[in-house]
Write a protein that holds these residues in place. Structure first.
Motif, PDB file in Angstrom:
ATOM      1  N   VAL A  79       0.841  -1.204   0.000  1.00  0.00           N
ATOM      2  CA  VAL A  79       0.000   0.000   0.000  1.00  0.00           C
ATOM      3  C   VAL A  79       0.874   1.251   0.000  1.00  0.00           C
ATOM      4  CG1 VAL A  79      -1.742   1.311   1.282  1.00  0.00           C
ATOM      5  CG2 VAL A  79      -1.973  -1.165   1.050  1.00  0.00           C
ATOM      6  N   ASN A  80       1.984   1.222   0.723  1.00  0.00           N
ATOM      7  CA  ASN A  80       2.909   2.365   0.698  1.00  0.00           C
ATOM      8  C   ASN A  80       3.442   2.601  -0.709  1.00  0.00           C
ATOM      9  OD1 ASN A  80       2.632   3.001   3.409  1.00  0.00           O
ATOM     10  ND2 ASN A  80       4.382   1.759   4.030  1.00  0.00           N
ATOM     11  N   LEU A  81       3.761   1.520  -1.414  1.00  0.00           N
ATOM     12  CA  LEU A  81       4.239   1.648  -2.795  1.00  0.00           C
ATOM     13  C   LEU A  81       3.156   2.251  -3.691  1.00  0.00           C
ATOM     14  CD1 LEU A  81       6.329   1.127  -5.034  1.00  0.00           C
ATOM     15  CD2 LEU A  81       5.398  -1.186  -5.223  1.00  0.00           C
ATOM     16  N   ILE A  82       1.918   1.781  -3.502  1.00  0.00           N
ATOM     17  CA  ILE A  82       0.793   2.317  -4.276  1.00  0.00           C
ATOM     18  C   ILE A  82       0.683   3.823  -4.054  1.00  0.00           C
ATOM     19  CG2 ILE A  82      -1.740   2.309  -4.458  1.00  0.00           C
ATOM     20  CD1 ILE A  82      -1.559  -0.746  -3.713  1.00  0.00           C
ATOM     21  N   GLU A  83       0.811   4.237  -2.794  1.00  0.00           N
ATOM     22  CA  GLU A  83       0.685   5.663  -2.469  1.00  0.00           C
ATOM     23  C   GLU A  83       1.841   6.485  -3.015  1.00  0.00           C
ATOM     24  OE1 GLU A  83      -0.075   5.873   1.739  1.00  0.00           O
ATOM     25  OE2 GLU A  83      -2.237   5.774   1.345  1.00  0.00           O
ATOM     26  N   LEU A  89      -5.809   2.572  -2.951  1.00  0.00           N
ATOM     27  CA  LEU A  89      -6.248   1.180  -2.876  1.00  0.00           C
ATOM     28  C   LEU A  89      -7.716   1.139  -2.492  1.00  0.00           C
ATOM     29  CD1 LEU A  89      -5.533  -1.923  -2.726  1.00  0.00           C
ATOM     30  CD2 LEU A  89      -5.262  -1.547  -0.266  1.00  0.00           C
ATOM     31  N   ARG A  90      -8.460   0.256  -3.132  1.00  0.00           N
ATOM     32  CA  ARG A  90      -9.859   0.026  -2.782  1.00  0.00           C
ATOM     33  C   ARG A  90     -10.068  -1.473  -2.609  1.00  0.00           C
ATOM     34  NH1 ARG A  90     -13.638   2.200  -7.040  1.00  0.00           N
ATOM     35  NH2 ARG A  90     -12.778   4.157  -6.274  1.00  0.00           N
ATOM     36  N   SER A  91     -10.481  -1.868  -1.387  1.00  0.00           N
ATOM     37  CA  SER A  91     -10.816  -3.260  -1.110  1.00  0.00           C
ATOM     38  C   SER A  91     -12.333  -3.358  -1.060  1.00  0.00           C
ATOM     39  CB  SER A  91     -10.201  -3.719   0.214  1.00  0.00           C
ATOM     40  OG  SER A  91     -10.638  -5.022   0.503  1.00  0.00           O
ATOM     41  N   ILE A  92     -12.899  -4.083  -1.992  1.00  0.00           N
ATOM     42  CA  ILE A  92     -14.349  -4.120  -2.166  1.00  0.00           C
ATOM     43  C   ILE A  92     -15.050  -4.742  -0.958  1.00  0.00           C
ATOM     44  CG2 ILE A  92     -16.199  -5.091  -3.588  1.00  0.00           C
ATOM     45  CD1 ILE A  92     -14.135  -4.925  -5.960  1.00  0.00           C
ATOM     46  N   THR A  93     -14.610  -5.909  -0.525  1.00  0.00           N
ATOM     47  CA  THR A  93     -15.294  -6.627   0.554  1.00  0.00           C
ATOM     48  C   THR A  93     -15.214  -5.885   1.880  1.00  0.00           C
ATOM     49  OG1 THR A  93     -14.828  -8.712  -0.547  1.00  0.00           O
ATOM     50  CG2 THR A  93     -15.452  -8.833   1.759  1.00  0.00           C
TER      51      THR A  93
END
Length: 186
Positions: A79-83, A89-93
């Protein structure tokens, strides 16, 4: 132009990606990367390809957090890399969306839990080492060559026994024998 990019993963070929794929399609994913790999496996080429394709403003969508990583520390790093790429990040469940205040709060709670877990492991390790030292144990594996074996090595070398044979007779590796010999003064 930003896009929603999806990632779905199953652990074995016996499992189906259909549920995840359908949820990601419904979430509006422009493209979905699919993978069959263990969550513990750090070498996931499709995930790496997706991360390489992320651009600023993109959203990486997943069905559940455990699809991105089984280990909390690895998940936080991802997630840090994504940012750092300017994406979210979107987690549907779980309903986590790091582009929202509530999603950021949830993510930060996970980060705090990961740090807490690391600190607990470190604390337990240090306590275990201290208890072992109090009982006279230094730590690590016991030496492969004790005093009796060291005397036997010296006798066998004096008798001209080849080093390979010495290692075999004493049940130690040749590298272990050579390490021991390197510590002896000539």
């Amino acid at each position: 132009m930003s896009a929603i990019l999806g990632y779905c993963r199953v652990s074995t070929t016996d499992q189906s990606l259909n549920l995840q794929r359908d949820a990601l399609t419904t979430a509006g994913c422009f493209r979905i990367w699919e993978e069959v790999a263990s969550g513990a496996d750090k070498d996931r080429p499709q995930l790496q390809q997706l991360l390489d394709n992320l651009r600023e403003g993109d959203v990486l969508a997943i069905w559940r957090l455990d699809r991105l990583g089984r280990n909390l520390g690895h998940l936080i790093d991802t997630v840090n890399l994504i940012e750092t790429k300017g994406a979210t990040l979107r987690s549907i469940t779980e309903g986590i969306d790091t582009s929202t205040i509530g999603g950021r709060l949830t993510y930060n709670i996970f980060g705090s839990l990961a740090a807490f877990e690391r600190d607990l492991v470190k604390e337990r390790t240090m306590a275990g080492l201290a208890a072992a030292r109090a009982r006279g144990r230094i730590g690590g594996q016991p030496p492969k060559i004790d005093a009796a074996k060291a005397r036997q090595i010296t006798r066998m070398l004096h008798d001209g026994t080849p080093k390979t044979e010495i290692a075999s007779v004493l049940g130690i590796g040749r590298a272990t024998l050579y390490r021991h010999l390197s510590t002896l003064t000539p």
